[in-house]
Scaffold this motif. Structure first.
Motif, PDB file in Angstrom:
ATOM      1  N   MET A   1      -8.150   3.556 -45.434  1.00  0.00           N
ATOM      2  CA  MET A   1      -8.246   2.782 -46.057  1.00  0.00           C
ATOM      3  C   MET A   1      -9.760   3.120 -47.310  1.00  0.00           C
ATOM      4  SD  MET A   1     -10.592   0.195 -46.687  1.00  0.00           S
ATOM      5  CE  MET A   1     -10.021  -1.750 -45.433  1.00  0.00           C
ATOM      6  N   GLN A   2     -10.048   4.473 -46.529  1.00  0.00           N
ATOM      7  CA  GLN A   2     -10.653   5.750 -47.095  1.00  0.00           C
ATOM      8  C   GLN A   2      -9.747   6.340 -48.649  1.00  0.00           C
ATOM      9  OE1 GLN A   2     -11.720   8.764 -43.780  1.00  0.00           O
ATOM     10  NE2 GLN A   2     -13.530   7.926 -43.342  1.00  0.00           N
ATOM     11  N   ASN A   3      -8.981   6.066 -47.889  1.00  0.00           N
ATOM     12  CA  ASN A   3      -7.828   6.744 -49.115  1.00  0.00           C
ATOM     13  C   ASN A   3      -7.751   5.995 -50.343  1.00  0.00           C
ATOM     14  OD1 ASN A   3      -6.604   9.316 -48.728  1.00  0.00           O
ATOM     15  ND2 ASN A   3      -5.405   8.527 -47.839  1.00  0.00           N
ATOM     16  N   HIS A   4      -7.762   4.434 -50.006  1.00  0.00           N
ATOM     17  CA  HIS A   4      -8.253   3.736 -50.670  1.00  0.00           C
ATOM     18  C   HIS A   4      -8.872   3.737 -51.657  1.00  0.00           C
ATOM     19  CE1 HIS A   4      -7.975  -1.083 -52.487  1.00  0.00           C
ATOM     20  NE2 HIS A   4      -8.374  -0.783 -51.541  1.00  0.00           N
ATOM     21  N   ILE A   5     -10.458   3.450 -51.180  1.00  0.00           N
ATOM     22  CA  ILE A   5     -11.504   3.738 -51.695  1.00  0.00           C
ATOM     23  C   ILE A   5     -11.370   4.641 -52.721  1.00  0.00           C
ATOM     24  CG2 ILE A   5     -13.774   3.177 -51.804  1.00  0.00           C
ATOM     25  CD1 ILE A   5     -12.906   1.653 -48.754  1.00  0.00           C
ATOM     26  N   ARG A   6     -11.211   5.696 -52.415  1.00  0.00           N
ATOM     27  CA  ARG A   6     -11.556   6.743 -53.262  1.00  0.00           C
ATOM     28  C   ARG A   6     -10.731   6.671 -54.669  1.00  0.00           C
ATOM     29  NH1 ARG A   6     -10.912  10.078 -48.100  1.00  0.00           N
ATOM     30  NH2 ARG A   6     -13.102  10.869 -47.767  1.00  0.00           N
ATOM     31  N   GLU A   7      -9.060   5.781 -54.602  1.00  0.00           N
ATOM     32  CA  GLU A   7      -8.992   5.274 -55.326  1.00  0.00           C
ATOM     33  C   GLU A   7      -9.341   4.345 -56.245  1.00  0.00           C
ATOM     34  OE1 GLU A   7      -5.943   6.645 -56.607  1.00  0.00           O
ATOM     35  OE2 GLU A   7      -5.513   8.355 -55.871  1.00  0.00           O
ATOM     36  N   SER A   8     -10.056   3.751 -55.940  1.00  0.00           N
ATOM     37  CA  SER A   8     -10.704   2.804 -56.826  1.00  0.00           C
ATOM     38  C   SER A   8     -12.376   3.326 -57.152  1.00  0.00           C
ATOM     39  CB  SER A   8     -11.457   1.118 -55.203  1.00  0.00           C
ATOM     40  OG  SER A   8     -10.317   0.884 -55.741  1.00  0.00           O
ATOM     41  N   GLN A   9     -12.806   4.740 -55.741  1.00  0.00           N
ATOM     42  CA  GLN A   9     -13.689   5.484 -57.174  1.00  0.00           C
ATOM     43  C   GLN A   9     -13.116   6.057 -58.398  1.00  0.00           C
ATOM     44  OE1 GLN A   9     -14.859   8.756 -53.973  1.00  0.00           O
ATOM     45  NE2 GLN A   9     -16.886   8.086 -54.337  1.00  0.00           N
ATOM     46  N   ALA A  10     -12.309   6.209 -58.470  1.00  0.00           N
ATOM     47  CA  ALA A  10     -12.202   7.493 -58.902  1.00  0.00           C
ATOM     48  C   ALA A  10     -11.606   6.652 -60.167  1.00  0.00           C
ATOM     49  CB  ALA A  10     -10.388   7.828 -58.807  1.00  0.00           C
TER      50      ALA A  10
END
Length: 222
Positions: free
Chosen positions: A205-214
């Motif tokens: 989940m954290q990896n997923h949100i970081r991708e959206s963040q970028a």
């Protein structure tokens, strides 16, 4: 043009949150620009609601940094920077990572199967402009299901509030291909939940949100 909000008594989303969402969409689309005054009474008349939910929505937007209000003045729209967008996602990484960790041992198989079915539908559907709306709806449902499965009502409520800004960002996307990796990331989260692996669910989940963040920080780069 007047806009009246549709109110469903069975809807779990508060009216003030719907107004919050609507105003966010206007801010992020540029329909409301930095420095614009937001008049509570005028907005209530436009939306066909009382002033109370409008007041609550404006209070939350001020708290979240989308509006600012000087003493004895009406709120005005703030300029949203890439740093602001970055911070929105940092909060989500913390909250939703924890929710996924908790949900890994709690989410039922029926919900997991439903979420996989929704993801597969999006994989197979032509990526046109209508796809973006389907994606936004599915993305909301996906994250809400996991928040619910965390077993923490307060955590779920905080996630819902912070995701309002993300839905507004989703809707503003110019192309469905902006989310080409997001479905794969969703599937990684679902795999971890299916395997009852809390640590992997949090990481996915954290990896997923970081991708959206970028993705979205880049769109708001100064």
């Amino acid at each position: 043009m007047s806009t009246t909000l549709q109110i469903d008594e069975n809807d779990q989303v508060r009216l003030s949150d719907k107004i919050h969402q609507l105003l966010l969409e206007r801010i992020l689309s540029g329909a409301m620009q930095a420095g614009d005054i937001v008049a509570e009474k005028k907005l209530a008349l436009e939306l066909g609601v009382s002033r109370s939910p409008v007041h609550d929505a404006l209070r939350d937007l001020i708290k979240d940094g989308f509006l600012q209000q000087a003493k004895n003045r009406r709120p005005v729209v703030c300029r949203l920077s890439s740093a602001d967008v970055f911070d929105i996602f940092e909060i989500r990484i913390l909250l939703e990572g924890e929710a996924s960790y908790k949900a890994a041992t709690r989410m039922d198989r029926v919900t997991l199967a439903e979420l996989r079915k929704g993801a597969n539908f999006l994989f197979e559907t032509e990526k046109d402009q209508a796809w973006l709306e389907h994606w936004a709806q599915y993305d909301d449902h996906f994250h809400l299901c996991i928040a619910k499965a965390s077993g923490s009502k307060r955590l779920m409520q905080d996630i819902i509030r912070h995701r309002l800004s993300h839905r507004a960002l989703n809707i503003q996307a110019e192309s469905p291909y902006s989310f080409s990796n997001s479905l794969q990331e969703h599937m990684a989260v679902l795999d971890a939940l299916d395997n009852r692996d809390p640590s992997q669910a949090r990481t996915a989940m954290q990896n997923h949100i970081r991708e959206s963040q970028a993705l979205f920080v880049n769109k708001f780069s100064d």
